[in-house]
Motif scaffolding. Structure first.
Motif, PDB file in Angstrom:
ATOM      1  N   THR A  98      19.017  -8.705 -15.099  1.00 20.61           N
ATOM      2  CA  THR A  98      19.876  -9.792 -14.634  1.00 20.61           C
ATOM      3  C   THR A  98      20.811 -10.352 -15.694  1.00 20.61           C
ATOM      4  O   THR A  98      21.622 -11.221 -15.381  1.00 20.61           O
ATOM      5  N   SER A  99      20.666  -9.893 -16.943  1.00 22.90           N
ATOM      6  CA  SER A  99      21.418 -10.540 -18.008  1.00 22.90           C
ATOM      7  C   SER A  99      21.880  -9.520 -19.048  1.00 22.90           C
ATOM      8  O   SER A  99      21.147  -8.577 -19.364  1.00 22.90           O
ATOM      9  N   PRO A 100      23.087  -9.704 -19.607  1.00 19.46           N
ATOM     10  CA  PRO A 100      23.558  -8.770 -20.624  1.00 19.46           C
ATOM     11  C   PRO A 100      23.010  -9.066 -22.020  1.00 19.46           C
ATOM     12  O   PRO A 100      23.320  -8.347 -22.955  1.00 19.46           O
ATOM     13  N   PHE A 101      22.213 -10.132 -22.154  1.00 16.45           N
ATOM     14  CA  PHE A 101      21.657 -10.485 -23.473  1.00 16.45           C
ATOM     15  C   PHE A 101      20.264  -9.892 -23.613  1.00 16.45           C
ATOM     16  O   PHE A 101      19.263 -10.603 -23.560  1.00 16.45           O
ATOM     17  N   LEU A 102      20.186  -8.576 -23.725  1.00 21.42           N
ATOM     18  CA  LEU A 102      18.908  -7.873 -23.823  1.00 21.42           C
ATOM     19  C   LEU A 102      18.019  -8.223 -22.640  1.00 21.42           C
ATOM     20  O   LEU A 102      16.799  -8.257 -22.730  1.00 21.42           O
ATOM     21  N   ASN A 103      18.657  -8.547 -21.538  1.00 26.99           N
ATOM     22  CA  ASN A 103      18.001  -8.948 -20.277  1.00 26.99           C
ATOM     23  C   ASN A 103      17.103 -10.175 -20.443  1.00 26.99           C
ATOM     24  O   ASN A 103      16.047 -10.269 -19.832  1.00 26.99           O
ATOM     25  N   VAL A 104      17.505 -11.113 -21.245  1.00 24.14           N
ATOM     26  CA  VAL A 104      16.722 -12.352 -21.340  1.00 24.14           C
ATOM     27  C   VAL A 104      17.527 -13.536 -20.810  1.00 24.14           C
ATOM     28  O   VAL A 104      18.737 -13.472 -20.649  1.00 24.14           O
ATOM     29  N   SER A 105      16.769 -14.589 -20.554  1.00 29.69           N
ATOM     30  CA  SER A 105      17.279 -15.876 -20.101  1.00 29.69           C
ATOM     31  C   SER A 105      17.710 -15.902 -18.644  1.00 29.69           C
ATOM     32  O   SER A 105      18.767 -16.429 -18.305  1.00 29.69           O
ATOM     33  N   THR A 106      16.884 -15.364 -17.770  1.00 31.21           N
ATOM     34  CA  THR A 106      17.005 -15.655 -16.346  1.00 31.21           C
ATOM     35  C   THR A 106      15.630 -16.111 -15.884  1.00 31.21           C
ATOM     36  O   THR A 106      14.635 -15.435 -16.128  1.00 31.21           O
ATOM     37  N   LEU A 107      15.595 -17.286 -15.256  1.00 40.24           N
ATOM     38  CA  LEU A 107      14.324 -17.868 -14.818  1.00 40.24           C
ATOM     39  C   LEU A 107      14.386 -18.199 -13.332  1.00 40.24           C
ATOM     40  O   LEU A 107      15.480 -18.310 -12.753  1.00 40.24           O
ATOM     41  N   VAL A 108      13.220 -18.356 -12.741  1.00 42.31           N
ATOM     42  CA  VAL A 108      13.146 -18.618 -11.309  1.00 42.31           C
ATOM     43  C   VAL A 108      12.272 -19.834 -11.047  1.00 42.31           C
ATOM     44  O   VAL A 108      11.316 -20.104 -11.780  1.00 42.31           O
TER      45      VAL A 108
END
Lengths: 200, 394
Positions: free
Chosen positions: B189-199
């Motif tokens: 979900t994220s271009p930053f090593l796939n970090v920083s998406t929360l639910v």
């Protein structure tokens, strides 16, 4: 779980470790020993268990999958060092790093929530960008820029075959490490260019 | 021998033409239409004095899902109604927030049985590490959902390095009403090593079978997004709800096939108010986030449509602390709100915290609400339409 993304990740970290060890084993006079150490020690390092998990898992947890372009550049470093084969031409890659720097700057700033435009969000399953890249690749081949053509073709092929976990083409083209490296290279090149202009 | 590369001369015009064609093609390609929302059946019929489908007598009951002692810390519960009418709750708990011993638990309630089953651990960080072939330090925020094919999904976050802003999204699924769960899969979900998406917010379904998942970003910026996820578990689209550094944890109420309202936790400066944004095209585009009249102390909330244009909102009714948890009703699709009940009210000095509300409306018309009670318990409240009418008329 072993899948293509796991194998890809393992290969990426292997390349990184080979480069680090190659650099640090320069003082070893026995060339055969140095090469053996450089090529095989990374394999051992990656599979050594630490608290029940291989070291590879920790590196992967921290960095995820790096882009395909990063892996090609890493491969180029190794083929250059070991076999004297330069995949990428220095003149053309300097421009390439400037392009990566500029695109990445806009891309990451918008991805961090600056404004409502989200280029990353637009690229899920989007065929326009990979198609455009292939057309541009044809242009590069026509101009005999084979190294750059490969840099763009391989990520598109990897994207179409789903090598990584992502179905977003950006993840095949760029990652934060590549962008940081490209930024350093671009700054170095541009500073040198300005100095050259001033002394001319 | 490589030919000299130059961005000028013969390269300039073809490059510019190509870039222009790409930009135009990109925007032309991107679908301007999203599928329609599935409007939950029990949020269409009118309720209240007009036609109460529920019990004739007001119902309001409170209990805890488990007694004190299960874990020192329990948080972020969510609920789903099972096919047999039981309620399945999931949450995460352990010795402290983010500890290595944190697990995601489940427990089942009713029908005809007013007690919750003994909590069972579904998954922990070690299992997720093995499933994903990568180190996972901690897990949290499970959100349970049923897709249009009946399959249950639990979306949750994992962190390998750093704090919660380094979260990635994952899911497990169940084909047998939550008895057995699949291995963990990751969402990219994220271009930053796939970090920083929360639910945190309640998912919903689209008419094409895909799932709408409200998520948020926490690294450097704080903003809300909506993911559309295919039946096979791949991200199809990501739509930005807000931008900037002040809004997170969107909760989305579906108003009809194309219209929805998102209410969000606000992390900016005073006056601290809930943020609101609306969509009229199935979530593709959203209005700029604006503050509504109700306060928000930088805490999670939950909104949901329970009848045509009638919304229920559970939120912390204070600008500081989480010591008051209230229920508000809107009868005009979220334009105006009336606070009709306090589930919890404690003094600010007490430092009591009542947070992360989550509620569902069952087929029988009952409402089930859970929330974190003083960090170590999960409280469960059941009420019905008659009770709501009574509260509105008081």
């Amino acid at each position: 779980m072993i899948d293509s993304a796991s194998i890809y990740s393992f290969f990426t970290y292997y390349l990184v470790l080979v480069i680090i060890l190659q650099w640090s084993s320069r003082s070893i006079r026995n060339r055969r020993l140095a090469i053996s150490l450089t090529l095989f020690a990374p394999l051992l390092i990656l599979i050594i268990p630490f608290s029940g998990l291989p070291v590879f898992y920790y590196i992967r947890g921290a960095t995820g999958e790096l882009s395909v372009i990063t892996v090609i550049i890493l491969s180029g470093v190794i083929t250059g060092k070991f076999y004297n084969i330069e995949i990428l031409n220095k003149n053309s890659t300097e421009y390439f790093y400037i392009v990566i720097f500029v695109i990445g700057l806009i891309f990451y700033i918008t991805s961090l929530g600056y404004g409502q435009f989200d280029p990353y969000g637009l690229a899920y399953g989007n065929l326009v960008l990979p198609s455009g890249l292939l057309i541009f690749t044809a242009l590069l081949i026509w101009k005999k820029q084979y190294g750059l053509a490969m840099l763009l073709t391989v990520p598109v092929i990897a994207y179409e075959t789903g090598v990584l976990e992502s179905n977003n083409i950006w993840d095949y083209l760029i990652d934060p490490f590549l962008w940081l490296y490209a930024t350093g290279r671009a700054i170095k090149y541009l500073t040198g260019f300005v100095k050259k202009q001033n002394t001319a | 021998m490589h030919k000299e590369f130059s961005l000028t001369g013969s390269w300039l015009i073809p490059s510019l033409v190509l870039i222009l064609a790409l930009v135009l093609g990109w925007f032309a390609y991107n679908p301007k239409i999203t599928p329609d929302f599935v409007v939950p059946a029990n949020s269409i019929e009118p309720i209240g004095p007009f036609d109460s489908a529920g019990s004739d007598t007001p119902v309001y009951r409170e209990s805890f899902i488990f007694p004190k002692g299960l874990n020192a810390y329990n948080h972020a519960s969510s609920l789903i109604e099972l096919n047999n009418g039981q309620i399945l709750a999931v949450w995460y708990g352990g010795s402290r927030e983010g500890a290595a011993d944190v697990k995601i638990f489940k427990s089942v309630f009713g029908p005809g049985n007013s007690a919750w089953s003994k909590p069972e651990a579904i998954i922990n960080a070690a299992k997720v590490s093995r499933d994903l072939a990568r180190y996972v330090k901690k897990i949290g925020n499970p959100v349970i959902h049923r897709d249009d094919g009946g399959k249950l999904w639990i979306f949750f976050v994992t962190v390998s390095v750093g704090g919660w802003s380094g979260s990635s999204l994952n899911y497990i699924t169940s084909e047998d009403e939550g008895l057995n769960w699949s291995n963990t899969s990751r969402l990219i979900t994220s271009p930053f090593l796939n970090v920083s998406t929360l639910v945190k917010g309640q998912p919903f379904n689209y008419k094409d079978g895909s799932i709408g998942l409200p998520v948020y970003h926490e690294l450097a910026g704080k903003f809300s997004e909506l993911l559309r996820i295919s039946k096979s578990g791949a991200v199809i689209n990501k739509y930005r709800i807000t931008n900037g550094r002040k809004s997170l944890q969107p909760s989305i109420a579906i108003l009809d096939e194309k219209n929805a309202i998102a209410l969000m936790r606000y992390s900016g400066k005073a006056p601290k108010r809930i943020l609101s944004s609306t969509t009229t095209d199935g979530g593709l585009t959203w209005s700029p986030g604006k503050k509504i009249s109700l306060p928000n102390p930088n805490s999670g909330l939950m909104v949901r449509a329970v009848a045509k244009n009638k919304l229920l909102l559970v939120f912390n009714n204070t600008e500081h602390g989480r010591n008051i948890l209230s229920l508000a009703v809107s009868n005009d699709g979220g334009k105006t709100w009336n606070i009709i009940h306090d589930f919890e009210r404690s003094t600010a000095e007490s430092k009591d915290r009542f947070s992360y509300p989550y509620f569902i409306k069952t087929k029988s018309g009952d409402y089930h609400l859970t929330y974190t009670w003083k960090k170590h318990l999960v409280k469960h409240v059941v009420f019905n339409d008659r009770w709501l009418i009574k509260q509105e008329n008081n």
